[in-house]
Motif scaffolding. Structure first.
Motif, mmCIF file in Angstrom:
data_model
loop_
_atom_site.group_PDB
_atom_site.id
_atom_site.type_symbol
_atom_site.label_atom_id
_atom_site.label_comp_id
_atom_site.label_asym_id
_atom_site.label_seq_id
_atom_site.Cartn_x
_atom_site.Cartn_y
_atom_site.Cartn_z
ATOM 1 N N MET A 1 -1.748 -3.003 2.831
ATOM 2 C CA MET A 1 -1.482 -4.343 3.362
ATOM 3 C C MET A 1 -0.107 -4.377 4.035
ATOM 4 O O MET A 1 0.028 -4.828 5.155
ATOM 5 C CB MET A 1 -1.531 -5.296 2.168
ATOM 6 N N ALA A 3 1.574 -1.984 5.255
ATOM 7 C CA ALA A 3 1.649 -1.142 6.445
ATOM 8 C C ALA A 3 1.218 -1.916 7.694
ATOM 9 O O ALA A 3 1.666 -1.639 8.800
ATOM 10 C CB ALA A 3 0.765 0.090 6.256
ATOM 11 N N TYR A 4 0.332 -2.892 7.509
ATOM 12 C CA TYR A 4 -0.174 -3.662 8.649
ATOM 13 C C TYR A 4 0.630 -4.933 8.891
ATOM 14 O O TYR A 4 0.452 -5.598 9.900
ATOM 15 C CB TYR A 4 -1.628 -4.076 8.401
ATOM 16 N N MET A 80 -11.925 -1.043 -2.166
ATOM 17 C CA MET A 80 -11.208 -0.291 -1.125
ATOM 18 C C MET A 80 -10.286 0.799 -1.695
ATOM 19 O O MET A 80 -10.357 1.960 -1.253
ATOM 20 C CB MET A 80 -10.466 -1.288 -0.219
ATOM 21 N N CYS A 193 -2.278 9.429 3.170
ATOM 22 C CA CYS A 193 -2.903 8.133 2.887
ATOM 23 C C CYS A 193 -1.981 6.970 3.211
ATOM 24 O O CYS A 193 -2.419 5.933 3.693
ATOM 25 C CB CYS A 193 -3.289 8.104 1.409
ATOM 26 N N TYR A 199 7.929 1.456 4.177
ATOM 27 C CA TYR A 199 7.370 0.174 4.647
ATOM 28 C C TYR A 199 8.425 -0.911 4.831
ATOM 29 O O TYR A 199 8.220 -1.838 5.610
ATOM 30 C CB TYR A 199 6.282 -0.333 3.699
ATOM 31 N N VAL A 226 -9.370 4.351 5.411
ATOM 32 C CA VAL A 226 -10.607 4.411 4.624
ATOM 33 C C VAL A 226 -11.812 3.846 5.384
ATOM 34 O O VAL A 226 -12.958 4.193 5.085
ATOM 35 C CB VAL A 226 -10.395 3.717 3.250
ATOM 36 N N GLN A 227 -11.535 3.044 6.404
ATOM 37 C CA GLN A 227 -12.633 2.511 7.229
ATOM 38 C C GLN A 227 -13.490 3.632 7.818
ATOM 39 O O GLN A 227 -14.638 3.415 8.192
ATOM 40 C CB GLN A 227 -12.087 1.667 8.390
HETATM 41 C C1 LIG Z 1 -6.648 0.206 4.634
HETATM 42 C C2 LIG Z 1 -5.236 0.301 4.211
HETATM 43 C C3 LIG Z 1 -4.355 1.070 4.834
HETATM 44 C C4 LIG Z 1 -2.983 1.218 4.424
HETATM 45 C C5 LIG Z 1 -2.146 2.154 5.181
HETATM 46 O O1 LIG Z 1 -2.518 0.636 3.467
#
Ligand SMILES: C/C=C/C(C)=O
Ligand code: NDP
Length: 282
Positions: A1, A3-4, A80, A193, A199, A226-227
């Motif tokens: 989360m 990271a985005y 997830m 990962c 961050y 992971v998508q």
């Molecule tokens: C789907 C989550 C990705 C990260 C980098 O946390």
């Protein structure tokens, strides 16, 4: 989360996954009373058309039959993070019995799961985390072989002590990862990962040259989100559920109560306040 997060504009709903109960429905695919996982962000209630996600994870999915296990696991070991551990380790590192696997962020949702899958696959497992209490949980309860406290131990000598590593599951990036890469086996595999150590950075760090070990030990290093395995999502959920029911996979949740405490829980997670999956119960 986190990271985005830089992509989220001020004033917009912050991203996040939630388990929710459908209280009203005009969609027969999502009947009232059903528990789902959705990417709806930090909200108490959501009106949804059943499609669309914030981050590209599967659209809202109905939690499969998990028996007496709590629904919150669909945000962790049966969701997830669980699939991140399952696919990220098995597909990219391809650990073999007798090999040594090291994982950073080892007491977190993903890392604690990675180490246990490595044990299930017959590997020697080393976990790196930020407190002795976390280390005790990893070794005494989850069956990790060794623990390194990156905040307290002489990091390089501890990394060296348990080396060489055939597989490295990297949750943190930065200097810890650069050091680990220097102690890998020939043809070692690195699954990238996350990079939680960076961050909160506001300046660009000076990079260590990791190309020497990559080159001379002929390492393979691959990042993933992971998508990538969205088409195999329920394979991961089912396998993780089976391991839990067989007593081979344990989990912990750090639960914060109250929507108003969401931000505090998030910041605490970034400081290492959580063991296992950080959950907010609204
Ligand atoms: C789907 C989550 C990705 C990260 C980098 O946390
Ligand atoms: N690639 C993908 O598809 C996905 C990637 N991720 C990534 O995987 C990683 C782990 O996620 P998750 O298990 O949910 O995380 P957690 O929620 O378990 O928490 C992260 C843990 O990281 C540790 N940490 C924080 N800062 C640092 C630091 N500077 N150096 C080393 N460790 C630190 C803390 O524990 P400690 O006490 O040990 O410091 C903290 O508890 C993250 O980087 C995340 O972004 C997650 C899901 C999917």
């Amino acid at each position: 989360m986190r990271a985005y997060a830089p992509r989220v504009k001020t004033g917009k709903t912050f991203m996040g996954s939630q388990v929710a109960k459908i209280v009203e429905s005009k969609n027969s695919k999502f009947p009232e009373g059903t528990y789902i996982v959705g990417e709806y962000g930090w909200k108490t209630h959501t009106i949804s058309n059943g499609k669309g996600t914030v981050s590209g994870l599967p659209s809202a999915w109905i939690i499969p039959d998990i028996g007496n296990l709590p629904h919150s696991l669909a945000l962790g070991v049966l969701g997830m993070p669980g699939n991140t551990a399952y696919f990220g380790l098995l597909e990219l590192c391809q650990p073999k019995a007798g090999e040594t696997v090291i994982v950073t962020g080892a007491a977190g949702a993903v890392g604690s799961h990675v180490g246990q899958i490595a044990k299930i696959k017959g590997c020697r497992t080393v976990g790196v985390a930020g407190s002795d209490e976390k280390g005790k949980w990893l070794v005494d309860e989850l069956g990790f072989d060794h623990f390194i406290n990156y905040k307290k131990d002489d990091l390089r000598s501890k990394i060296k002590e348990f080396a060489p590593y055939d597989c490295y599951f990297d949750n943190v990036g930065g200097e810890i990862s650069s050091m680990i890469m220097a102690y890998m086996s020939l043809y070692g595999r690195i699954s990238v990962c996350g990079a939680i150590s960076g961050y909160n950075d506001t300046t660009v760090p000076k990079a260590t040259i990791v190309q020497y070990p990559l080159l001379f030990n002929q390492l393979r290093m691959e990042g993933f989100v992971v998508q990538r395995w969205v088409d195999r999502w329920f394979e991961g959920v089912e396998q993780n559920k089976k391991w839990i029911n067989e007593g081979k996979l344990k989990y912990k949740e750090t639960v914060t109560h109250g929507f108003e405490n969401m931000y505090a829980a998030f910041a605490d997670m970034l400081r290492g306040g959580n063991t296992g999956k950080a959950i907010v119960k609204v």
